[in-house]
Design an enzyme around this catalytic site. Structure first.
Site, PDB file in Angstrom:
ATOM      1  CE  LYS A  66      45.134  35.713  -4.183  1.00  0.00           C
ATOM      2  NZ  LYS A  66      46.176  34.658  -4.054  1.00  0.00           N
ATOM      3  CE1 TYR A  97      43.797  37.332  -7.314  1.00  0.00           C
ATOM      4  CE2 TYR A  97      43.589  39.346  -6.033  1.00  0.00           C
ATOM      5  CZ  TYR A  97      44.365  38.333  -6.556  1.00  0.00           C
ATOM      6  OH  TYR A  97      45.723  38.320  -6.318  1.00  0.00           O
TER       7      TYR A  97
END
Length: 253
Positions: free
Chosen positions: A161, A157
């Site tokens: 991002k 993740y």
């Protein structure tokens, strides 16, 4: 200052719930015409109905946005129904299980990167020709606190991002002379239906735990949507390449 969004054609991904739903409703309330894109057909239909009941205009397109055929369908719907694409909101995303890098499986890595980074890339690439032809456009992506630091999520993740942050900044530089702006929000904790399933006692969750002490209060989806709306609006006409934390000061700790 007027938002200038009335009559604009807006695509919002992940618009069937959470931040995406709040953003779709906010754009519609400003008079924009909204393509509600989501994997969940029921959720997308419900948001379209809610917008219609409020006097707004919206249409749903459902499917996996990491698939080119779905990206093409979303883009074509905006162009055919609303005459073009003025605003793209890359919001759809999924969490990982807070795994440290050594614990990330190929399946988990590929799933998170595909949804969180490849899908925004594909959709942005698809809408850019229409924005370039019009000589204007606004792209707003949902990054995360995990795009600003290494202590807010697992490896997959966090990488995805950080990728959104880089994509946003590259877009801002490459197309600022073409009337196109690209910005992102970096939400902190927000009340959505995205759940984190972490293995208790695993290295990732155990290490990250202390970093959430100063996270601040949870935001409402509407607070994130307000920041998205601002960045897409004419009120932010000279705001380009910004990654805006919306996190109750978590990034300042």
């Amino acid at each position: 200052m007027s938002t200038g969004l009335a009559g604009r054609s807006v695509i919002v991904t992940g618009a069937g719930s959470g931040i995406g739903r709040a953003a779709a409703l906010a754009f519609a309330a400003e008079g924009a015409r909204v393509v509600v894109a989501d994997l969940n057909a029921e959720g997308a239909a419900a948001v379209v109905e809610e917008i219609g009941e409020g006097g707004g205009t919206a249409v749903a397109v459902t499917g996996d946005l990491s698939e080119q055929a779905v990206v093409d369908a979303v883009t074509a719907t905006a162009v055919e129904r609303f005459g073009g694409v003025d605003v793209l909101v890359n919001n759809a995303g999924i969490m990982d299980g807070m795994q440290a890098l050594a614990d990330v499986t190929d399946t988990e890595w590929e799933r998170v990167i595909r949804v969180n980074l490849t899908a925004p890339f594909l959709l942005t690439r698809a809408v850019l020709p229409h924005m370039l032809a019009a000589g204007r456009g606004a792209i707003v992506s949902t990054a995360s606190e995990a795009g600003l630091r290494g202590s807010a999520a697992g490896a997959a993740y966090t990488a995805s991002k950080h990728g959104i942050v880089g994509l946003t900044r590259s877009l801002a530089v490459m197309y600022r002379g073409k009337g196109i702006r690209a910005n992102a929000i970096a939400p902190g904790g927000t009340r959505t239906n995205i759940a984190v399933t972490a293995e208790q006692g695993a290295h990732g969750p155990t290490t990250l735990g202390p970093h959430f002490v100063n996270v601040g209060r949870l935001a409402e989806p509407e607070e994130q949507a307000a920041a998205i709306l601002f960045l897409a609006s004419d009120a932010a006409s000279n705001v380009n390449g910004v990654v805006l934390p919306v996190d109750d000061g978590w990034s300042a700790v």
